[in-house]
Write a protein that holds these residues in place. Structure first.
Motif, PDB file in Angstrom:
ATOM      1  N   SER A 109      81.578  68.956 -25.813  1.00 16.77           N
ATOM      2  CA  SER A 109      81.959  69.070 -24.395  1.00 16.77           C
ATOM      3  C   SER A 109      80.767  69.369 -23.506  1.00 16.77           C
ATOM      4  CB  SER A 109      82.973  70.195 -24.225  1.00 16.77           C
ATOM      5  OG  SER A 109      83.940  70.145 -25.203  1.00 16.77           O
ATOM      6  N   GLY A 115      80.716  71.470 -20.399  1.00 19.52           N
ATOM      7  CA  GLY A 115      81.370  72.376 -21.320  1.00 19.52           C
ATOM      8  C   GLY A 115      82.469  73.233 -20.724  1.00 19.52           C
ATOM      9  N   CYS A 141      84.619  70.749 -29.521  1.00 21.67           N
ATOM     10  CA  CYS A 141      83.848  71.962 -29.265  1.00 21.67           C
ATOM     11  C   CYS A 141      83.778  72.836 -30.502  1.00 21.67           C
ATOM     12  CB  CYS A 141      84.433  72.737 -28.093  1.00 21.67           C
ATOM     13  SG  CYS A 141      83.413  74.125 -27.605  1.00 21.67           S
TER      14      CYS A 141
END
Lengths: 189, 162
Positions: A109, A115, A141
């Motif tokens: 991500s 992220g 992730c």
């Protein structure tokens, strides 16, 4: 590779040259896709998963993918993790040092979009595609090794679908001189 | 026999600096002394030379937007007396200035650069007051509470098309 990439420009003008080009392309693309060497280079926690993918349990070597400790001889760069604003120019420089054709896989991500955890952090770049072109995005992730292997297979598909001129640039000047040469050859016959 | 306890140290500071010592407060973890912003360096020199606080543990800051102030926090430590001593000083949120203590404690060099970088407080007399953590060309001070996530892109003009 430069010469091989330029040759089709000349033989395409000959009778039956197109067939030669597609066959040569097939062989060359197969060999390129079967020997994607990636740069040994990790950024954050995704790098651990990338190492696991490269190690013997998942084994990227099966795809002909080996790590290479220099950007000059690598074809692929895994962006494996969070890109901080201070790291981004360094990654960009490494990418610029890679010879074309070069490929980038954005892993996780953080590399895709900044992220889940760090998106609002003042020190984090919101996705590597702000500074480099990306070929394959892998969400997760971190992504499972299977996901990363899937991305590598997709990249191989992409390489196999490329034409030589697409991969190595369009060579405008060579094309023009090939036109001139071909014209003279036809005239001489 | 100096600097044996917090109370003794605080009394010495009050005696030495008078009105520049604004308050002695109990605090949550440690008691601390609040001083005038422009007395920070004088207090530091006194603590180091007279009371044997030979170690600067940390300099940090806290942003209080409601009260329109930034509180600078200095932790001093005395190896001789095994005593941690905290000094606080308030500066305005925008354009806050105080005196540097980098000429007294080498550790203050980077700590003050960090506070300057993240809070925007200027330290007068610092040898090289530039940003420490954020990249060159960064604007704003990220630990101020009204800072929003930076839309900073390292090379906006170099994004290539492939």
């Amino acid at each position: 590779m430069g010469l091989i990439a330029r040759l089709p420009i000349y033989w395409e003008k000959l009778p039956g040259g197109g067939l030669l080009t597609t066959s040569a392309e097939k062989v060359l693309n197969w060999s390129r896709a079967s020997s994607v060497w990636y740069m040994i280079f990790g950024l954050a926690c995704c790098a651990i998963e990338m190492m696991a993918t490269g190690a013997s349990r998942y084994d990227l070597d099966r795809y002909g993918m080996m790590f290479r400790a220099t950007p000059r001889q690598s074809d692929l760069m895994f962006i494996s993790g969070t890109i901080t604003l201070k790291m981004a120019p360094r990654i960009r420089r490494l990418w610029e040092q890679m010879a074309e054709p070069r490929y980038v896989i954005a892993m996780g991500s953080c590399a895709v979009s900044g992220g889940g955890f760090y998106y609002d952090a003042y020190s984090v770049l919101k996705g590597i595609d702000k500074v480099l072109p990306v070929d394959v995005y892998v969400p997760g992730c971190p992504p499972r090794p299977e996901a990363l292997m899937h991305a590598c297979l997709r990249l191989q598909e992409k390489i196999k679908g490329e034409s030589l001129l697409q991969a190595f640039g369009d060579f405008k000047e060579e094309r023009a001189s090939a036109e001139r040469l071909a014209g003279r050859w036809i005239l001489e016959k | 026999m100096a600097g044996l306890s917090f109370e003794y140290t605080a009394d010495r500071l009050k005696f030495q600096f008078g009105d520049a010592v604004l308050a002695v407060e109990a605090g949550n973890r440690l008691p601390f002394v609040r001083v005038e912003a422009d007395a920070v360096a004088r207090v530091a020199r006194f603590l180091r030379d007279e009371l044997a606080f030979d170690f600067l543990m940390y300099i940090t800051a806290v942003d209080y937007p409601a009260e329109d102030k930034i509180t600078l926090v200095y932790h001093y430590y005395s190896y001789r007396d095994d005593l941690e001593f905290m000094v606080k000083a308030d500066v305005p949120r925008r354009g806050g200035v105080t005196r540097s203590v980098a000429h007294l404690y080498a550790a203050a060099d980077w700590l003050e650069r960090e506070v300057y970088d993240l809070f925007g407080v200027t330290f007068d007399g610092h040898p090289d007051l530039t940003r420490l953590l954020t990249p060159e060309g960064f604007t704003g001070h990220p630990l101020l509470k009204d800072f929003t996530s930076a839309d900073y892109v390292p090379f906006p003009d170099k994004m290539p098309a492939k």
